[in-house]
Write a protein that holds these residues in place. Structure first.
Motif, PDB file in Angstrom:
ATOM      1  N   PHE A 143       0.855  -1.197   0.000  1.00  0.00           N
ATOM      2  CA  PHE A 143       0.000   0.000   0.000  1.00  0.00           C
ATOM      3  C   PHE A 143       0.881   1.234   0.000  1.00  0.00           C
ATOM      4  CE2 PHE A 143      -2.665   3.393   1.396  1.00  0.00           C
ATOM      5  CZ  PHE A 143      -3.919   3.089   0.905  1.00  0.00           C
ATOM      6  N   ILE A 144       0.653   2.095  -0.990  1.00  0.00           N
ATOM      7  CA  ILE A 144       1.395   3.344  -1.127  1.00  0.00           C
ATOM      8  C   ILE A 144       0.419   4.481  -0.856  1.00  0.00           C
ATOM      9  CG2 ILE A 144       2.714   4.792  -2.709  1.00  0.00           C
ATOM     10  CD1 ILE A 144       3.335   2.172  -4.286  1.00  0.00           C
ATOM     11  N   GLY A 145       0.651   5.224   0.230  1.00  0.00           N
ATOM     12  CA  GLY A 145      -0.341   6.218   0.595  1.00  0.00           C
ATOM     13  C   GLY A 145       0.223   7.388   1.371  1.00  0.00           C
ATOM     14  N   GLY A 146      -0.612   8.408   1.486  1.00  0.00           N
ATOM     15  CA  GLY A 146      -0.276   9.543   2.333  1.00  0.00           C
ATOM     16  C   GLY A 146      -0.236   9.115   3.790  1.00  0.00           C
ATOM     17  N   GLU A 147       0.516   9.869   4.603  1.00  0.00           N
ATOM     18  CA  GLU A 147       0.739   9.459   5.981  1.00  0.00           C
ATOM     19  C   GLU A 147      -0.557   9.344   6.780  1.00  0.00           C
ATOM     20  OE1 GLU A 147       3.454  12.306   7.560  1.00  0.00           O
ATOM     21  OE2 GLU A 147       2.333  14.022   6.750  1.00  0.00           O
ATOM     22  N   SER A 148      -1.558  10.132   6.446  1.00  0.00           N
ATOM     23  CA  SER A 148      -2.791  10.110   7.227  1.00  0.00           C
ATOM     24  C   SER A 148      -3.707   8.938   6.879  1.00  0.00           C
ATOM     25  CB  SER A 148      -3.557  11.422   7.048  1.00  0.00           C
ATOM     26  OG  SER A 148      -3.962  11.576   5.702  1.00  0.00           O
ATOM     27  N   VAL A 149      -3.432   8.225   5.780  1.00  0.00           N
ATOM     28  CA  VAL A 149      -4.284   7.087   5.419  1.00  0.00           C
ATOM     29  C   VAL A 149      -3.596   5.743   5.629  1.00  0.00           C
ATOM     30  CG1 VAL A 149      -5.635   8.460   3.795  1.00  0.00           C
ATOM     31  CG2 VAL A 149      -3.721   7.099   2.942  1.00  0.00           C
ATOM     32  N   CYS A 150      -2.350   5.760   6.043  1.00  0.00           N
ATOM     33  CA  CYS A 150      -1.646   4.498   6.317  1.00  0.00           C
ATOM     34  C   CYS A 150      -1.935   4.104   7.767  1.00  0.00           C
ATOM     35  CB  CYS A 150      -0.151   4.647   6.044  1.00  0.00           C
ATOM     36  SG  CYS A 150       0.223   4.862   4.290  1.00  0.00           S
ATOM     37  N   THR A 151      -3.101   3.541   7.992  1.00  0.00           N
ATOM     38  CA  THR A 151      -3.649   3.304   9.323  1.00  0.00           C
ATOM     39  C   THR A 151      -3.998   1.825   9.499  1.00  0.00           C
ATOM     40  OG1 THR A 151      -5.974   3.559   8.705  1.00  0.00           O
ATOM     41  CG2 THR A 151      -4.732   5.593   9.143  1.00  0.00           C
TER      42      THR A 151
ATOM     43  N   VAL B 146      -1.782  -1.156  -4.107  1.00  0.00           N
ATOM     44  CA  VAL B 146      -2.893  -0.218  -3.962  1.00  0.00           C
ATOM     45  C   VAL B 146      -2.277   1.142  -3.642  1.00  0.00           C
ATOM     46  CG1 VAL B 146      -4.981   0.402  -2.690  1.00  0.00           C
ATOM     47  CG2 VAL B 146      -4.462  -2.013  -3.158  1.00  0.00           C
ATOM     48  N   ALA B 147      -2.618   2.147  -4.427  1.00  0.00           N
ATOM     49  CA  ALA B 147      -1.995   3.463  -4.281  1.00  0.00           C
ATOM     50  C   ALA B 147      -3.045   4.527  -4.006  1.00  0.00           C
ATOM     51  CB  ALA B 147      -1.191   3.817  -5.534  1.00  0.00           C
ATOM     52  N   GLY B 148      -2.738   5.377  -3.032  1.00  0.00           N
ATOM     53  CA  GLY B 148      -3.615   6.482  -2.675  1.00  0.00           C
ATOM     54  C   GLY B 148      -2.805   7.718  -2.332  1.00  0.00           C
ATOM     55  N   ILE B 149      -2.159   8.302  -3.339  1.00  0.00           N
ATOM     56  CA  ILE B 149      -1.371   9.518  -3.141  1.00  0.00           C
ATOM     57  C   ILE B 149      -1.867  10.618  -4.081  1.00  0.00           C
ATOM     58  CG2 ILE B 149       0.703   8.520  -2.116  1.00  0.00           C
ATOM     59  CD1 ILE B 149       1.962   8.373  -4.900  1.00  0.00           C
ATOM     60  N   GLY B 150      -3.188  10.666  -4.258  1.00  0.00           N
ATOM     61  CA  GLY B 150      -3.779  11.710  -5.075  1.00  0.00           C
ATOM     62  C   GLY B 150      -3.364  11.624  -6.530  1.00  0.00           C
ATOM     63  N   LEU B 151      -3.198  12.801  -7.138  1.00  0.00           N
ATOM     64  CA  LEU B 151      -2.857  12.837  -8.560  1.00  0.00           C
ATOM     65  C   LEU B 151      -1.523  12.166  -8.846  1.00  0.00           C
ATOM     66  CD1 LEU B 151      -4.967  15.220  -8.093  1.00  0.00           C
ATOM     67  CD2 LEU B 151      -4.000  16.221 -10.160  1.00  0.00           C
ATOM     68  N   ALA B 152      -0.635  12.126  -7.862  1.00  0.00           N
ATOM     69  CA  ALA B 152       0.657  11.467  -8.057  1.00  0.00           C
ATOM     70  C   ALA B 152       0.501   9.974  -8.293  1.00  0.00           C
ATOM     71  CB  ALA B 152       1.559  11.706  -6.844  1.00  0.00           C
ATOM     72  N   THR B 153      -0.635   9.405  -7.899  1.00  0.00           N
ATOM     73  CA  THR B 153      -0.902   7.990  -8.165  1.00  0.00           C
ATOM     74  C   THR B 153      -0.850   7.704  -9.658  1.00  0.00           C
ATOM     75  OG1 THR B 153      -2.324   7.872  -6.213  1.00  0.00           O
ATOM     76  CG2 THR B 153      -2.575   6.126  -7.843  1.00  0.00           C
TER      77      THR B 153
ATOM     78  N   PHE C 167      -3.665  -0.623  -8.450  1.00  0.00           N
ATOM     79  CA  PHE C 167      -5.038  -0.157  -8.238  1.00  0.00           C
ATOM     80  C   PHE C 167      -5.024   1.224  -7.588  1.00  0.00           C
ATOM     81  CE2 PHE C 167      -9.087   0.148  -5.996  1.00  0.00           C
ATOM     82  CZ  PHE C 167      -9.972  -0.234  -6.997  1.00  0.00           C
ATOM     83  N   ASP C 168      -5.615   2.183  -8.271  1.00  0.00           N
ATOM     84  CA  ASP C 168      -5.736   3.570  -7.810  1.00  0.00           C
ATOM     85  C   ASP C 168      -7.025   3.676  -6.989  1.00  0.00           C
ATOM     86  OD1 ASP C 168      -6.229   6.309  -7.600  1.00  0.00           O
ATOM     87  OD2 ASP C 168      -5.751   6.743  -9.693  1.00  0.00           O
ATOM     88  N   VAL C 169      -6.888   3.800  -5.666  1.00  0.00           N
ATOM     89  CA  VAL C 169      -8.053   3.693  -4.782  1.00  0.00           C
ATOM     90  C   VAL C 169      -8.846   4.987  -4.680  1.00  0.00           C
ATOM     91  CG1 VAL C 169      -6.729   4.209  -2.684  1.00  0.00           C
ATOM     92  CG2 VAL C 169      -8.827   2.865  -2.518  1.00  0.00           C
ATOM     93  N   GLY C 170      -8.213   6.140  -4.850  1.00  0.00           N
ATOM     94  CA  GLY C 170      -8.938   7.402  -4.800  1.00  0.00           C
ATOM     95  C   GLY C 170      -9.406   7.786  -3.404  1.00  0.00           C
ATOM     96  N   SER C 171     -10.328   8.749  -3.357  1.00  0.00           N
ATOM     97  CA  SER C 171     -10.744   9.315  -2.072  1.00  0.00           C
ATOM     98  C   SER C 171     -11.584   8.395  -1.186  1.00  0.00           C
ATOM     99  CB  SER C 171     -11.484  10.645  -2.287  1.00  0.00           C
ATOM    100  OG  SER C 171     -12.578  10.494  -3.158  1.00  0.00           O
TER     101      SER C 171
END
Length: 259
Positions: free
Chosen positions: A141-149, A191-198, A216-220
């Motif tokens: 999972f590749i994500g912003g720090e606030s969603v890596c939970t 699974v990636a969730g880093i906004g447009l950088a995805t 897989f681009d998971v989005g918001s």
């Protein structure tokens, strides 16, 4: 209805049919990329001066890479777009932008399919049903720090996190892409969730030859399930989110463990 009982018309693929197609792909280990392009993507691609995207600062290089990612054409590189939908009140403008960039020939999936699965309880599969497809996979999972939970770990069976800043993730790709490429020796589901950088990351990996993976681009919806109210639709879905979170707490995907 089985996966092969009907042939989906890719030129008019709506939310439910996109969910069905993604569902059938994720049930296998066959490689594919799914990248989503919303209104912010299209407005940035069309206007070098556009600077109203909340989580990414505009730059010529960023715009160029986003444009290039939208123009990749391959049967296993699936583009979800808001073109041809009525998601936004200015969708006619977005349709014109998309056609100016890519012409009339491409066929798109819906960019909003997982959003529909999240908030529309009449959908054939809701958000947690969709997440169940990842439970048999070993997920990076590749994500912003606030969603890596812990909730994200449970929903997507995330075995490892590669964490980006929530803001301007694009400008941190150079420092992370080597780590990501090395991890793809071990992981074949991303699974990636880093906004447009995805989208840019997906295009870079694709162009570098990493075509053996599911990307897989998971989005918001990832923001929604962890309680980040970054979009109006998320605020309107608070009761649905509470229902999902309760199911997760009650062990829908097993114990919710720390990151």
């Amino acid at each position: 209805m089985t996966d092969n009982e009907r042939e989906i018309d890719m030129t008019t693929l709506g939310d439910y049919d996109t969910i069905e197609m993604l569902y059938s792909k994720l049930r296998t280990d066959d490689p594919f990329y799914y990248l989503r392009y919303g209104d912010g993507d299209l407005l940035i691609m069309s206007d070098p001066e556009y600077n109203r995207e909340s989580y990414h600062t505009q730059s010529p290089r960023f715009r160029y890479e986003l444009l290039a990612s939208y123009l990749i054409r391959d049967d296993n590189y699936l583009i979800g777009s808001v073109e041809g939908t009525q998601t936004f009140h200015y969708n006619d403008k977005l349709d014109r932008i998309s056609k100016e960039i890519a012409g009339d020939s491409p066929s798109y999936l819906s960019a909003m399919a997982l959003h529909r699965a999240y908030y529309d309880l009449e959908s054939p599969w809701n958000f947690l049903d969709f997440c169940s497809l990842f439970q048999s996979k070993k997920v990076l999972f590749i994500g912003g720090e606030s969603v890596c939970t812990p909730v994200t770990r449970a929903c997507f069976n995330a075995d490892r996190f590669i964490v980006f800043p929530d803001q301007d993730a694009y400008y941190h790709l150079e420092g992370k892409v080597g780590e990501i490429k090395a991890a793809l020796d071990e992981y074949t589901t991303v699974v990636a969730g880093i906004g447009l950088a995805t989208r840019v990351l997906g295009a870079r990996l694709w162009s570098a030859g990493f075509r053996h993976i599911q990307y897989f681009d998971v989005g918001s919806p990832i923001d929604a399930i962890v309680g980040k109210r970054t979009r109006k639709w998320i605020k309107a879905c608070k009761p649905v989110t509470k229902m999902y979170q309760k199911e997760i707490e009650n062990g829908r995907f097993g114990p919710v463990t720390g990151v």
